[in-house]
Design a protein around this motif. Structure first.
Motif, PDB file in Angstrom:
ATOM      1  N   VAL A 123       0.839  -1.207   0.000  1.00 15.50           N
ATOM      2  CA  VAL A 123       0.000   0.000   0.000  1.00 15.50           C
ATOM      3  C   VAL A 123       0.863   1.243   0.000  1.00 15.50           C
ATOM      4  N   ARG A 124       1.914   1.227   0.822  1.00 14.59           N
ATOM      5  CA  ARG A 124       2.803   2.388   0.883  1.00 14.59           C
ATOM      6  C   ARG A 124       3.515   2.593  -0.450  1.00 14.59           C
ATOM      7  N   SER A 125       3.874   1.515  -1.125  1.00 16.10           N
ATOM      8  CA  SER A 125       4.528   1.615  -2.432  1.00 16.10           C
ATOM      9  C   SER A 125       3.637   2.354  -3.424  1.00 16.10           C
ATOM     10  N   ALA A 126       2.357   1.948  -3.475  1.00 11.43           N
ATOM     11  CA  ALA A 126       1.432   2.559  -4.426  1.00 11.43           C
ATOM     12  C   ALA A 126       1.185   4.027  -4.105  1.00 11.43           C
ATOM     13  N   LEU A 127       0.948   4.331  -2.828  1.00 17.85           N
ATOM     14  CA  LEU A 127       0.615   5.704  -2.472  1.00 17.85           C
ATOM     15  C   LEU A 127       1.832   6.623  -2.588  1.00 17.85           C
ATOM     16  N   ASP A 128       3.015   6.107  -2.258  1.00 19.30           N
ATOM     17  CA  ASP A 128       4.219   6.914  -2.439  1.00 19.30           C
ATOM     18  C   ASP A 128       4.435   7.247  -3.908  1.00 19.30           C
ATOM     19  N   LEU A 129       4.234   6.252  -4.773  1.00 16.99           N
ATOM     20  CA  LEU A 129       4.437   6.479  -6.199  1.00 16.99           C
ATOM     21  C   LEU A 129       3.409   7.468  -6.736  1.00 16.99           C
ATOM     22  N   GLN A 130       2.162   7.336  -6.312  1.00 21.21           N
ATOM     23  CA  GLN A 130       1.164   8.288  -6.785  1.00 21.21           C
ATOM     24  C   GLN A 130       1.435   9.682  -6.248  1.00 21.21           C
ATOM     25  N   GLN A 131       1.937   9.770  -5.021  1.00 22.70           N
ATOM     26  CA  GLN A 131       2.253  11.085  -4.455  1.00 22.70           C
ATOM     27  C   GLN A 131       3.394  11.732  -5.222  1.00 22.70           C
ATOM     28  N   GLN A 189       3.986  11.336  -8.278  1.00 26.19           N
ATOM     29  CA  GLN A 189       3.446  11.676  -9.589  1.00 26.19           C
ATOM     30  C   GLN A 189       2.079  12.340  -9.431  1.00 26.19           C
ATOM     31  N   SER A 190       1.935  13.191  -8.423  1.00 34.67           N
ATOM     32  CA  SER A 190       0.629  13.770  -8.093  1.00 34.67           C
ATOM     33  C   SER A 190       0.054  14.591  -9.236  1.00 34.67           C
ATOM     34  N   GLU A 191       0.918  15.105 -10.106  1.00 36.04           N
ATOM     35  CA  GLU A 191       0.419  15.908 -11.223  1.00 36.04           C
ATOM     36  C   GLU A 191      -0.447  15.062 -12.160  1.00 36.04           C
ATOM     37  N   VAL A 192      -0.167  13.761 -12.235  1.00 37.87           N
ATOM     38  CA  VAL A 192      -1.001  12.872 -13.053  1.00 37.87           C
ATOM     39  C   VAL A 192      -2.430  12.875 -12.522  1.00 37.87           C
ATOM     40  N   HIS A 193      -2.581  12.733 -11.209  1.00 40.63           N
ATOM     41  CA  HIS A 193      -3.915  12.754 -10.601  1.00 40.63           C
ATOM     42  C   HIS A 193      -4.575  14.117 -10.771  1.00 40.63           C
ATOM     43  N   VAL A 209       1.527   3.412 -12.445  1.00 34.37           N
ATOM     44  CA  VAL A 209       2.784   2.833 -12.916  1.00 34.37           C
ATOM     45  C   VAL A 209       3.865   3.896 -12.778  1.00 34.37           C
ATOM     46  N   SER A 210       5.109   3.479 -12.798  1.00 31.01           N
ATOM     47  CA  SER A 210       6.217   4.417 -12.699  1.00 31.01           C
ATOM     48  C   SER A 210       6.434   5.103 -14.046  1.00 31.01           C
ATOM     49  N   GLN A 211       6.093   6.381 -14.117  1.00 29.39           N
ATOM     50  CA  GLN A 211       6.281   7.125 -15.359  1.00 29.39           C
ATOM     51  C   GLN A 211       7.760   7.216 -15.723  1.00 29.39           C
ATOM     52  N   ARG A 212       8.603   7.286 -14.732  1.00 30.17           N
ATOM     53  CA  ARG A 212      10.049   7.355 -14.978  1.00 30.17           C
ATOM     54  C   ARG A 212      10.549   6.075 -15.634  1.00 30.17           C
ATOM     55  N   GLU A 213      10.076   4.930 -15.143  1.00 32.79           N
ATOM     56  CA  GLU A 213      10.499   3.655 -15.707  1.00 32.79           C
ATOM     57  C   GLU A 213      10.012   3.502 -17.144  1.00 32.79           C
ATOM     58  N   VAL A 214       8.748   3.883 -17.391  1.00 32.05           N
ATOM     59  CA  VAL A 214       8.202   3.751 -18.746  1.00 32.05           C
ATOM     60  C   VAL A 214       8.935   4.677 -19.710  1.00 32.05           C
ATOM     61  N   SER A 215       9.254   5.875 -19.257  1.00 28.11           N
ATOM     62  CA  SER A 215       9.984   6.812 -20.115  1.00 28.11           C
ATOM     63  C   SER A 215      11.366   6.287 -20.458  1.00 28.11           C
ATOM     64  N   ALA A 216      11.995   5.608 -19.498  1.00 30.64           N
ATOM     65  CA  ALA A 216      13.372   5.146 -19.704  1.00 30.64           C
ATOM     66  C   ALA A 216      13.444   3.838 -20.483  1.00 30.64           C
ATOM     67  N   THR A 217      12.484   2.934 -20.240  1.00 26.20           N
ATOM     68  CA  THR A 217      12.585   1.593 -20.819  1.00 26.20           C
ATOM     69  C   THR A 217      11.507   1.283 -21.855  1.00 26.20           C
ATOM     70  N   GLY A 218      10.446   2.088 -21.888  1.00 25.40           N
ATOM     71  CA  GLY A 218       9.367   1.822 -22.822  1.00 25.40           C
ATOM     72  C   GLY A 218       8.317   0.859 -22.309  1.00 25.40           C
ATOM     73  N   TYR A 220      -2.779  10.859   3.146  1.00 22.23           N
ATOM     74  CA  TYR A 220      -2.751  11.058   1.696  1.00 22.23           C
ATOM     75  C   TYR A 220      -4.042  11.717   1.208  1.00 22.23           C
ATOM     76  N   ARG A 221      -5.182  11.130   1.562  1.00 15.34           N
ATOM     77  CA  ARG A 221      -6.478  11.665   1.188  1.00 15.34           C
ATOM     78  C   ARG A 221      -7.496  11.117   2.172  1.00 15.34           C
ATOM     79  N   PRO A 222      -8.388  11.936   2.707  1.00 15.04           N
ATOM     80  CA  PRO A 222      -9.357  11.440   3.691  1.00 15.04           C
ATOM     81  C   PRO A 222     -10.212  10.313   3.122  1.00 15.04           C
TER      82      PRO A 222
END
Length: 295
Positions: free
Chosen positions: A43-51, A53-57, A187-196, A238-240
């Protein structure tokens, strides 16, 4: 490096990465503290990654409002803030050209109904009959799973959000397809940008306790009595989240190059699934109306 795949939470003196196999293949429920550590990790992995990349949300929220002219209730975390406002126009402008253009495109494209067909060449009569039966089975499952309705919804979502998708699974001996909301996919935008491509994917949803109990075979009263589920510190900052609702995260790590994959589902205080994933694919089909340059 495994450190690219997520957050590691504390379990005594050890670090518990969610993407690795369980210690000694012990079943869920044998060591509750260990289970909670793995649940917090995913859960922490997902919320940290979304945080991160908060601009995506934030852009999803903006584009959803621009398209529908309202605050979409899908963004609500059980507090009813968005639900109460979902029928209230964001602005009083009557003409929403974005929605009109989008709906026209969906009407023109969404009416198409392509279908997989079994083709035989040079086959004997028995195989032709088998192919005809298989063709009927394919058509029956296509209709039974509401494939065209879900595919049209995925296409509609791809217009304001950039992509849409369908989750395909096999439950109780039947193929099932489920609609997804693009903001719930992380998903990790950084990973997709780097590896496709992405090596891991999180499906983060907010559901009533009863829905969680039904989907994952838990006891709703037991979940309701578990403070570690309802008073989750990982999500409250993160969000109520409304009372009686919980954040559920499903995570997949692809099995690639012979390396083991993993599927884990959890709330902040309860591990729901934790099993090996030996496939190179993840059970989602995504559609991009226009593929992004990166990410």
């Amino acid at each position: 490096s495994n450190q690219n795949y997520g957050y590691r939470s504390e379990h005594g003196q050890e670090l518990v990465p969610w993407w690795t196999a369980r210690e000694g293949d012990k079943p869920i429920g044998e060591d509750l503290e260990y289970d909670r550590a793995r649940a917090r990790s995913v859960v922490r992995s997902a919320l940290d990654l979304q945080q991160e990349q908060s601009e995506v949300h934030n852009l999803n929220l903006l584009y959803g409002q621009m398209y529908d002219n309202r605050s979409l209730a899908y963004f609500d975390y059980g507090t009813n803030a968005f639900v109460r406002a979902s029928m209230r126009p964001v602005s009083t402008v009557i003409e929403n050209h974005i929605k009109r253009a989008g709906d026209t495109l969906v009407s023109l494209v969404g009416k198409n109904r392509p279908k997989a067909t079994v083709v035989t060449r040079g086959a004997d009569f028995a195989r032709i009959q088998m192919a005809a039966t298989l063709d009927k089975w394919i058509w029956g499952n296509t209709i039974n799973t509401d494939h065209y309705g879900l595919a049209t919804n995925a296409f509609r979502c791809s217009l304001p959000f950039g992509f849409g998708g369908v989750k395909i699974c096999y439950e109780e001996g039947h193929i099932k397809q489920k609609a997804i909301f693009p903001d719930d996919i992380i998903v990790s935008q950084r990973e997709v940008s780097a590896t496709g491509h992405y090596s891991h994917l999180f499906h983060r949803r907010v559901l009533p306790l009863e829905a969680v109990a039904e989907e994952f075979g838990c006891d709703a009263d037991e979940l309701l009595a578990d403070d570690s589920v309802l008073l989750a510190s990982e999500t409250s900052q993160y969000r109520p989240v409304g009372r009686g609702w919980v954040v559920v995260v499903e995570a997949w790590l692809r099995a690639t190059d012979g390396g083991p994959g993993r599927y884990v589902a959890a709330t902040s205080g309860r591990l729901l699934r934790d099993e090996a994933w030996d496939r190179e694919w993840i059970p989602f089909v995504f559609f991009h109306y226009s593929a992004p340059i990166s990410g």
